[in-house]
Design an enzyme around this catalytic site. Structure first.
Site, PDB file in Angstrom:
ATOM      1  CB  THR A 135      -4.769   5.043   7.410  1.00 33.15           C
ATOM      2  OG1 THR A 135      -4.477   3.979   6.504  1.00 33.15           O
ATOM      3  CG2 THR A 135      -5.451   4.475   8.635  1.00 33.15           C
ATOM      4  N   GLY A 136      -7.050   4.737   5.261  1.00 32.35           N
ATOM      5  CA  GLY A 136      -8.324   4.142   4.860  1.00 32.35           C
ATOM      6  C   GLY A 136      -8.864   4.781   3.599  1.00 32.35           C
ATOM      7  CB  SER A 147      -0.920   0.000   1.221  1.00 33.98           C
ATOM      8  OG  SER A 147      -0.144  -0.175   2.383  1.00 33.98           O
ATOM      9  N   GLY A 161      -9.868   7.119   1.166  1.00 35.75           N
ATOM     10  CA  GLY A 161      -9.583   8.544   1.064  1.00 35.75           C
ATOM     11  C   GLY A 161     -10.774   9.407   0.704  1.00 35.75           C
ATOM     12  CB  THR A 179      -0.891   6.111   0.376  1.00 34.02           C
ATOM     13  OG1 THR A 179      -1.725   4.978   0.171  1.00 34.02           O
ATOM     14  CG2 THR A 179      -1.436   7.269  -0.421  1.00 34.02           C
ATOM     15  CB  THR A 227      -2.512   5.520   3.976  1.00 35.53           C
ATOM     16  OG1 THR A 227      -3.242   5.394   2.787  1.00 35.53           O
ATOM     17  CG2 THR A 227      -1.775   6.844   4.023  1.00 35.53           C
ATOM     18  NE  ARG A 235      -8.826   7.191  -4.746  1.00 36.16           N
ATOM     19  CZ  ARG A 235      -8.227   6.985  -3.573  1.00 36.16           C
ATOM     20  NH1 ARG A 235      -6.926   6.874  -3.509  1.00 36.16           N
ATOM     21  NH2 ARG A 235      -8.935   6.906  -2.475  1.00 36.16           N
ATOM     22  CB  VAL A 236      -5.518  12.259  -6.367  1.00 34.06           C
ATOM     23  CG1 VAL A 236      -4.832  12.838  -5.138  1.00 34.06           C
ATOM     24  CG2 VAL A 236      -4.564  12.276  -7.561  1.00 34.06           C
ATOM     25  N   GLY A 237      -6.256  10.295  -3.758  1.00 36.05           N
ATOM     26  CA  GLY A 237      -6.985  10.175  -2.491  1.00 36.05           C
ATOM     27  C   GLY A 237      -6.718  11.332  -1.551  1.00 36.05           C
ATOM     28  CG  ASP A 238      -6.918  10.365   2.589  1.00 38.25           C
ATOM     29  OD1 ASP A 238      -6.787   9.387   1.812  1.00 38.25           O
ATOM     30  OD2 ASP A 238      -6.569  10.323   3.787  1.00 38.25           O
TER      31      ASP A 238
HETATM   32  N1  GLY Z   1      -5.953   6.859   2.212  1.00 38.23           N
HETATM   33  C1  GLY Z   1      -5.363   6.549   1.000  1.00 38.23           C
HETATM   34  C2  GLY Z   1      -6.214   6.678  -0.156  1.00 38.23           C
HETATM   35  O1  GLY Z   1      -7.420   6.564  -0.071  1.00 38.23           O
HETATM   36  O2  GLY Z   1      -5.696   6.877  -1.226  1.00 38.23           O
END
Ligand code: GLY
Length: 323
Positions: free
Chosen positions: A232-233, A79, A235, A199, A181, A209-212
């Site tokens: 984490t988790g 991850s 995003g 991450t 993450t 796609r981009v997360g948090d």
């Molecule tokens: N927390 C990482 C993501 O969702 O990309």
């Protein structure tokens, strides 16, 4: 639940936690617990590296960068960094950000073929007039700073992706191998707080796609007067609630790190039409006094903490359990 009933039900009033952060973080009280480093999930090698720096009077920012790099270089972690699970088209793309005690920050999104995303995020903060660099621009910048390209898709992650493609079920995986993450927060001997997170993002995400994690305020936030938080988790759910900023602001109001993380998790759980049973989000937090806490939606989240009592993994409380 309002503040009054929250205090009543959790008994925190008896701990003397004030509503006003200036009371809670009195400058007259020199924290005795520092330094402290905490990280999401069971990553004792990473916290160990960070601790080595902190205990030698090193700065929290260096501890964060070096600690995160341990996991980025770990091929077995699927991850983060090398070995990260790819998007649905087979590309491993990394997101990371870092924030220091002065409120400066840097981040990279959609970085390909460079495993130490956290170091590139730090260089964005220190060497450019910007906060975020994305994609090819982030890679070009990394190469100009002396980093080299490598294939981040390991044989294991490639074969897992090929297996996934047989059904192509698009469903977040809860607690990816108990390691998702990597977010890290540290307070050093000078009482300065920094944080970072790194991450490969949601496994088998849509391309682009981009997360948090690289978004300051969502994946990470530091306010050196108050504390820091990292997520984490899944995003998308953290982004929609600007989770880490929320946790820090709750600590500013006087909530403990665990309480603040719990309230931020409840924001997600209580949203209309929330399908929270199908995904995981976890927060960890540290305040200016070096107190730490964590909270998650689902069972299985944990936090690694290294302080004067040693390096240990602590199971997180989660939504169905009262604190
Ligand atoms: N927390 C990482 C993501 O969702 O990309």
């Amino acid at each position: 639940m309002d503040r009054r009933s929250f205090i009543k039900s959790t008994g925190v009033a008896t701990l003397g936690i004030g509503l006003n952060y200036s009371k809670t973080f009195s400058s007259n009280i020199k924290p005795t617990s520092n330094p402290v480093v905490i990280a999401t999930w069971d990553v004792k090698n990473a916290t160990n590296k960070a601790w080595d720096i902190l205990i030698k009077n090193g700065e929290s920012l260096d501890a964060i960068e070096q600690g995160c790099r341990v996991e980025e270089a770990n091929k077995d972690g699927q991850s983060v960094g090398i070995g990260g699970l790819p998007d649905r088209d087979g590309n491993v793309t990394l997101d990371a950000c870092i924030m220091n005690h002065k409120g400066n920050c840097g981040s990279v999104v959609y970085l390909k073929n460079i495993k130490h995303a956290i170091s590139i995020a730090r260089l964005v903060m220190e060497k450019t007039p910007h906060v975020i660099l994305a994609g090819d621009g982030a890679k070009k910048f990394a190469l100009s700073m002396g980093f080299f390209e490598e294939n981040l898709l390991t044989d294991k992650s490639k074969s897992d992706w090929i297996n996934w493609k047989k059904n192509e079920k698009y469903k977040p995986i809860i607690n990816v191998e108990n390691h998702d993450t990597i977010g890290m927060l540290a307070i050093d001997k000078n009482n300065n707080i920094s944080g970072g997170c790194t991450t490969s993002g949601l496994a088998y995400k849509m391309q682009g796609r981009v997360g948090d994690s690289p978004i300051i305020g969502s994946g990470l936030f530091i306010d050196n007067e108050v504390g820091g938080a990292v997520a984490t988790g899944l995003g998308e759910e953290v982004l929609k609630t600007v989770g880490s900023f929320l946790v820090v602001e709750l600590m500013r109001q006087g909530y403990s790190p665990t309480e603040a993380c719990k309230i931020a998790i409840e924001r997600i759980v209580k949203k209309p039409e929330s399908n929270y049973k199908n995904f995981q989000v976890g927060y960890i937090a540290i305040n200016k006094n070096g107190e730490t806490g964590c909270y998650a939606i689902q069972e299985g989240f944990s936090m690694t903490k290294y302080d004067k009592s040693g390096n240990s993994n602590i199971k997180s409380l989660f939504h169905d359990k009262k604190i």
